[in-house]
Design an enzyme around this catalytic site. Sequence first.
Site, PDB file in Angstrom:
ATOM      1  N   ASP A   1      -6.370   3.647 -12.442  1.00 60.48           N
ATOM      2  CA  ASP A   1      -6.822   2.557 -13.303  1.00 60.48           C
ATOM      3  C   ASP A   1      -8.191   2.944 -13.873  1.00 60.48           C
ATOM      4  O   ASP A   1      -9.214   2.369 -13.511  1.00 60.48           O
ATOM      5  CB  ASP A   1      -6.912   1.256 -12.511  1.00 60.48           C
ATOM      6  CG  ASP A   1      -5.552   0.813 -12.000  1.00 60.48           C
ATOM      7  OD1 ASP A   1      -4.691   0.513 -12.832  1.00 60.48           O
ATOM      8  OD2 ASP A   1      -5.358   0.787 -10.770  1.00 60.48           O
TER       9      ASP A   1
ATOM     10  N   GLN B   1     -10.162   0.228 -15.635  1.00 61.12           N
ATOM     11  CA  GLN B   1     -10.668  -0.714 -14.643  1.00 61.12           C
ATOM     12  C   GLN B   1     -11.925  -0.170 -13.965  1.00 61.12           C
ATOM     13  O   GLN B   1     -12.902  -0.898 -13.754  1.00 61.12           O
ATOM     14  CB  GLN B   1      -9.591  -0.992 -13.593  1.00 61.12           C
ATOM     15  CG  GLN B   1     -10.067  -1.817 -12.407  1.00 61.12           C
ATOM     16  CD  GLN B   1      -8.975  -2.043 -11.400  1.00 61.12           C
ATOM     17  OE1 GLN B   1      -8.148  -2.922 -11.552  1.00 61.12           O
ATOM     18  NE2 GLN B   1      -8.963  -1.241 -10.339  1.00 61.12           N
TER      19      GLN B   1
ATOM     20  N   HIS C   1      -3.596   4.274  -2.024  1.00 62.81           N
ATOM     21  CA  HIS C   1      -4.487   3.324  -1.365  1.00 62.81           C
ATOM     22  C   HIS C   1      -5.063   3.914  -0.074  1.00 62.81           C
ATOM     23  O   HIS C   1      -6.257   3.765   0.214  1.00 62.81           O
ATOM     24  CB  HIS C   1      -3.738   2.034  -1.009  1.00 62.81           C
ATOM     25  CG  HIS C   1      -3.225   1.263  -2.178  1.00 62.81           C
ATOM     26  ND1 HIS C   1      -1.877   1.163  -2.451  1.00 62.81           N
ATOM     27  CD2 HIS C   1      -3.863   0.544  -3.126  1.00 62.81           C
ATOM     28  CE1 HIS C   1      -1.708   0.406  -3.520  1.00 62.81           C
ATOM     29  NE2 HIS C   1      -2.896   0.026  -3.955  1.00 62.81           N
TER      30      HIS C   1
ATOM     31  N   GLY D   1      -9.343   3.654  -7.185  1.00 64.10           N
ATOM     32  CA  GLY D   1      -8.561   4.782  -7.659  1.00 64.10           C
ATOM     33  C   GLY D   1      -8.775   5.031  -9.140  1.00 64.10           C
ATOM     34  O   GLY D   1      -8.955   4.101  -9.930  1.00 64.10           O
ATOM     35  N   LYS D   2      -8.727   6.300  -9.533  1.00 59.48           N
ATOM     36  CA  LYS D   2      -8.910   6.657 -10.937  1.00 59.48           C
ATOM     37  C   LYS D   2      -7.648   6.445 -11.775  1.00 59.48           C
ATOM     38  O   LYS D   2      -7.691   6.621 -12.995  1.00 59.48           O
ATOM     39  CB  LYS D   2      -9.372   8.110 -11.047  1.00 59.48           C
ATOM     40  CG  LYS D   2     -10.820   8.320 -10.670  1.00 59.48           C
ATOM     41  CD  LYS D   2     -11.264   9.735 -11.019  1.00 59.48           C
ATOM     42  CE  LYS D   2     -12.758   9.929 -10.801  1.00 59.48           C
ATOM     43  NZ  LYS D   2     -13.184  11.272 -11.237  1.00 59.48           N
TER      44      LYS D   2
ATOM     45  N   LEU E   1       0.802  -1.210   0.000  1.00 58.98           N
ATOM     46  CA  LEU E   1       0.000   0.000   0.000  1.00 58.98           C
ATOM     47  C   LEU E   1       0.843   1.272   0.000  1.00 58.98           C
ATOM     48  O   LEU E   1       1.860   1.358   0.675  1.00 58.98           O
ATOM     49  CB  LEU E   1      -0.926   0.004   1.222  1.00 58.98           C
ATOM     50  CG  LEU E   1      -1.846  -1.214   1.354  1.00 58.98           C
ATOM     51  CD1 LEU E   1      -2.743  -1.069   2.573  1.00 58.98           C
ATOM     52  CD2 LEU E   1      -2.682  -1.428   0.100  1.00 58.98           C
TER      53      LEU E   1
ATOM     54  N   SER F   1       2.250   0.613  -6.964  1.00 55.00           N
ATOM     55  CA  SER F   1       3.099  -0.387  -6.326  1.00 55.00           C
ATOM     56  C   SER F   1       4.271  -0.765  -7.214  1.00 55.00           C
ATOM     57  O   SER F   1       5.356  -1.107  -6.730  1.00 55.00           O
ATOM     58  CB  SER F   1       2.271  -1.637  -5.988  1.00 55.00           C
ATOM     59  OG  SER F   1       1.270  -1.325  -5.036  1.00 55.00           O
TER      60      SER F   1
END
Length: 282
Positions: free
Chosen positions: A152, A155, A37, A149-150, A33, A188
């Site tokens: 991605d 996604q 995150h 989260g934006k 994290l 990450s």
Amino acid sequence: MQTIITIDELRSALKPHRHQNRRIALVPTMGNLHAGHIRLVEEAVKKADIVVASIFVNPLQFGANEDLDKYPRTLDADKLKLEAAGCDFLFTPSDHEVYPEGRNTQTLVEVPGLSELYCGHSRPGHFVGVATVVCKLFNIVQPDIAFFGKKDFQQLRVIRKMVADLCIPIEIVGIPIVRADSGLALSSRNGYLSAEELAAASQMHQVLMDCADKIRQGERSFRELEDSALNLLESSGFKRDYLRIVRQEDLLAAQTEDTKLVILAAAYMRHTRLIDNIEIDL
């Protein structure tokens, strides 16, 4: 914060809160994290009574030659960060807990169309793995609200469409990208980069900002802008994957009359694949 490793235990722990009509939030992660995150958890704390974070490195969304085995796992440090942010429950299931009959016979969730574009084209099967595990987590936790989260962006669109199409009664909240001082989107995978590579990688955000500025100033030759931006990425040390100017709503190629756009980009810094985006509201 209570750490839980089985589905049955998590459901039992959440049951009394659900009976008291407490609003439950879910923050799904793969661990390792960073501040991005933690921002999700902090926003969840503001909008819900009970916050559940999950850490599960989902093998179903990794391709054959991707970094599943070396993906960073930092559970002890992650626990400290989550607890400090106000997380109530941490769900850390094993592969067998999530896929008890193995992944080869697992029922899959596919969001057609969106899943085949951009990152889906570069990483075949990736979004099937994402949609499947997120759908399972939604069914396990049964949250009222979930945070993503934006960074991605594709996604997030895939998950929103899955929730709408399958009539899943969960509010999906997208949280803006958290960046390093250099502008590099936190990830990450940034941990794979050397100091020199990190400095070079920050140019991705600059290229996107320059492209966005041209659009805001009236430039509408989107395909030419894409080609120019990709060339700039390469001159900054990246190996290109894609850079596309698309509509926010469906991620299809932007047309001159569109007003809600997003620039999506993915490129490799050495062996590390990085993604970023900038939303544009004209």
